[in-house]
Motif scaffolding. Structure first.
Motif, PDB file in Angstrom:
ATOM      1  N   TYR A   1      45.262  48.430  42.805  1.00 36.78           N
ATOM      2  CA  TYR A   1      46.114  47.305  42.434  1.00 36.78           C
ATOM      3  C   TYR A   1      47.564  47.750  42.323  1.00 36.78           C
TER       4      TYR A   1
ATOM      5  N   PRO B   1      40.751  41.832  39.523  1.00 33.25           N
ATOM      6  CA  PRO B   1      40.398  42.934  38.602  1.00 33.25           C
ATOM      7  C   PRO B   1      40.098  42.446  37.182  1.00 33.25           C
ATOM      8  N   ARG B   2      39.959  41.145  37.001  1.00 31.99           N
ATOM      9  CA  ARG B   2      39.650  40.531  35.693  1.00 31.99           C
ATOM     10  C   ARG B   2      40.714  40.789  34.638  1.00 31.99           C
TER      11      ARG B   2
ATOM     12  N   LYS C   1      36.872  49.957  42.476  1.00 29.21           N
ATOM     13  CA  LYS C   1      36.840  49.410  43.844  1.00 29.21           C
ATOM     14  C   LYS C   1      38.211  48.917  44.284  1.00 29.21           C
ATOM     15  N   ILE C   2      39.112  48.755  43.288  1.00 28.32           N
ATOM     16  CA  ILE C   2      40.366  48.050  43.571  1.00 28.32           C
ATOM     17  C   ILE C   2      41.578  48.963  43.426  1.00 28.32           C
TER      18      ILE C   2
ATOM     19  N   LEU D   1      34.133  47.943  38.635  1.00 26.76           N
ATOM     20  CA  LEU D   1      34.966  46.953  39.334  1.00 26.76           C
ATOM     21  C   LEU D   1      36.346  47.541  39.644  1.00 26.76           C
ATOM     22  N   HIS D   2      36.936  48.159  38.608  1.00 26.42           N
ATOM     23  CA  HIS D   2      38.296  48.676  38.788  1.00 26.42           C
ATOM     24  C   HIS D   2      38.354  49.819  39.801  1.00 26.42           C
TER      25      HIS D   2
ATOM     26  N   ASN E   1      45.312  38.304  39.990  1.00 26.74           N
ATOM     27  CA  ASN E   1      44.933  38.881  38.696  1.00 26.74           C
ATOM     28  C   ASN E   1      43.486  38.587  38.325  1.00 26.74           C
TER      29      ASN E   1
ATOM     30  N   VAL F   1      32.472  38.992  39.554  1.00 27.25           N
ATOM     31  CA  VAL F   1      33.223  40.065  38.880  1.00 27.25           C
ATOM     32  C   VAL F   1      32.861  40.159  37.393  1.00 27.25           C
TER      33      VAL F   1
END
Ligand code: UTP
Ligand code: MG
Length: 580
Positions: A414, A383-384, A411-412, A408-409, A380, A400
């Motif tokens: 989740y 993705p901060r 790139k991920i 950032l999001h 967790n 981050v």
């Protein structure tokens, strides 16, 4: 404070509205004057024709006052509903930027009450109180101006009436207002119980826990009802008392009038009679003004609490703040690094202690450990959803915390431990979020295929357009997990995070899915949390977490030799032969 959120037009409309209130009060106060003139004409034995001009003007005043009132109401409801709508969307936007910790701080139930019930309170205040709060003082001042100095007996009677009403209002403020304030918080409790009960309905049934749940709900409900009843009962005693004062005052005017008129001689009698009519009308308007003021003294504190609760949300600075970096350095892609990261929830003990590791581009890094050891907490931080308390997490070489959150999001990919689906079609759920318009139906099919979902999705009524109901309750746990995995695949991120996302799949599907992932997403960094040794065995690297600490970091083979915790987990699941 809440007025800050009004637009320019709405402010102008509010001023216009005040002008209308002014006009209305002025017109209403003209009416007793005409009544007095008509009385004068009647007492001097005038004809109906003599009355007509006054009567027409009096009626005109009454109609204009009515018109002003109507226009006022329209304007006010326009402004109030506009404001309510804006406050709701401001709250919604703000809550979207909340971290999980922020949501826990306010509690979901309270966030719901704050964006529904509380905003309604503010809307009510604006609708009623802006009119009354301007109208009542105007009425008092104007009324006093009209009657002062025209007979001390009448003035004294009015003053006594007003003092009595103020006393009753003081009682109201002391008794009722605190209860109204409390009601908002009690509504939160009822909401919490209701939503918890709805979410946990099946478990409640399965354990025959209805009575227990019922008691919990009753407690919250009774407390709210009790408080509301107390407030309503107090009001139902106090309100009629005010009207009684009003009626007694009228009566005392007539008694005073009767005494004074019978003591006076003929021409004076007529003047006194006309005075009595005028005075009793103005005095009534003044008394009504005080009663109105009493009503809003009850509404204002309640709406003030609501306004504070709403602006607490809108002005809240979320824990997780946006950074500035919108691009990662050239040449680095899909790299995740933890450097001496420690983390705890709120003020509790550390759940992650001094974790350091690095996942290179295209690597598959598995995280294994017993339940509650901190695996979800660890992923967790990437993705901060939470921020590390000590140390830093880097994605593509950038902390981050420095990234813009949307960058950032993006790139991920989740996949949470509990699959989360939304009302809509299967396609909507797979092709989700920013960039969804750039992706095609083929991307959706490919993602679902890798996630091993093609078979069951095509068997659904409507296939890819088949509907997913709220929270995906019409799908099995494993089906939900696969749609949730397909969502991450469809977005083609640099980094996948699978938090125990294969747990609801049978062994074969689990293996097929991992094979397909390896084939189709080569080059994408994958961080996979798992409970099964079988799932993690062929990862490039395995991190072993024990009680928040990193106790092993290596390949399956290395860990079998050098990490007792891993060896123990592995042996508890598979035999020695299967493990080589
Ligand atoms: P995790 O949720 O990180 O554990 O909680 P985990 O390893 O993923 O567990 P499983 O395998 O999914 O079951 C780690 C610790 O953090 C606490 C929990 O009590 C747990 O001991 N925790 C978790 C909180 O205090 N608050 C939370 O919101 C979540
Ligand atoms: Mg977990």
């Amino acid at each position: 404070m809440i007025f800050r959120y009004l637009t320019r037009t709405e402010r102008i409309l509010l001023v216009l509205m005040l002008a209308l209130v002014f006009a209305q009060v002025y017109l209403e106060f003209e009416i007793p004057g005409y009544m007095s003139s008509i009385t004068d004409v009647l007492t001097s034995y005038g004809t109906p024709d003599d009355i007509a001009p006054y009567a027409w003007r009096m009626m005109l005043c009454a109609f204009l006052a009515l018109g002003a009132l109507l226009a006022n109401r329209l304007l006010v409801s326009y402004v109030a509903s506009g404001l309510a709508c804006r406050l709701r969307s401001l709250e919604f936007d703000k809550v979207q930027s909340f971290s999980s910790a922020d949501i826990n701080r306010f509690s979901a139930a309270s966030l719901i009450t704050r964006s529904t019930n509380d905003i309604t309170q503010i809307q009510n205040l604006l609708t009623i109180a802006t009119v009354v709060a301007t109208k009542a003082p105007l009425m008092v001042v104007w009324g006093l101006y009209k009657i002062l100095g025209r007979g001390w007996e009448w003035t004294l009677a009015t003053a006594i009436g007003v003092v009595l009403i103020i006393l009753i209002e003081m009682l109201m403020i002391f008794i009722v207002v605190p209860k109204y304030r409390k009601m908002q918080w009690l509504t939160d409790n009822v909401n919490r119980e209701t939503s918890e009960h709805l979410a946990g309905m099946r478990v409640v049934r399965a354990y025959n826990a209805e009575a227990y749940q019922r008691r919990k709900f009753d407690k919250a409900n009774d407390e709210l009802t009790g408080t509301a009843l107390f407030a309503a009962r107090s009001l139902s005693v106090l309100n009629p008392m005010m009207f009684a004062v009003q009626n007694i005052l009228t009566l005392s005017f007539y008694i005073l009038g009767a005494v004074m008129i019978s003591a006076a001689s003929m021409p004076d009698r007529l003047v006194l009679f006309s005075d009595m009519i005028v005075f009793s009308s103005y005095a009534m308007l003044i008394v009504v003004a005080f009663i109105l003021l009493g009503d809003i003294t009850v509404i204002i504190p309640r709406a003030a609490v609501a306004a504070r609760r709403v602006s607490e949300i809108i002005e809240y600075e979320p824990d997780i703040r946006d950074g500035e970096v919108s691009e990662s350095p050239e040449g680095i892609r899909g790299e995740v690094e933890f450097r001496n990261v420690s983390f705890r929830y709120g003020d509790g003990g550390y759940v992650l202690k001094d974790i350091s590791f690095k996942a290179m581009e295209g690597e598959t890094v598995a995280i294994i450990g017993s339940t509650g050891c901190g695996k979800t907490s660890l992923v967790n931080l990437i993705p901060r959803f939470y921020d590390a308390d000590e140390g830093s997490v880097f994605v593509d070489g950038v902390d981050v915390k420095d990234y813009r959150l949307d960058v950032l999001h993006s790139k991920i990919g989740y996949v949470p431990q509990r699959a989360t689906l939304f009302t809509g079609s299967v396609s909507d759920n797979v092709n989700f979020g920013a960039g969804s318009s750039d992706r095609t139906e083929d991307d959706v099919r490919r993602a679902v295929a890798i996630a091993q979902g093609t078979e069951f999705v095509e068997a659904l009524e409507g296939g890819y357009d088949g509907s997913v109901s709220e929270k995906g309750v019409n799908l099995s746990g494993g089906q939900k997990q696969r749609i949730s995995i397909a969502r991450a695949l469809c977005a083609r991120p640099e980094i996948f995070i699978f938090d125990d996302s294969f747990s609801a799949l049978d062994y074969r599907t689990d293996r097929d899915l991992r094979d397909a992932l390896r084939r189709e997403t080569a080059g994408t960094t994958t961080i996979v949390v798992a409970q099964r040794v079988g799932t993690v065995m062929d990862a490039d690297r395995i991190l072993v977490i024990d009680n928040g600490e990193l106790v092993g970091n290596g390949t399956h083979r290395e860990l079998m030799e050098g990490c007792p915790v891993y060896r123990e987990i592995a042996l508890s699941q598979l035999s020695e032969e299967e493990l080589v």
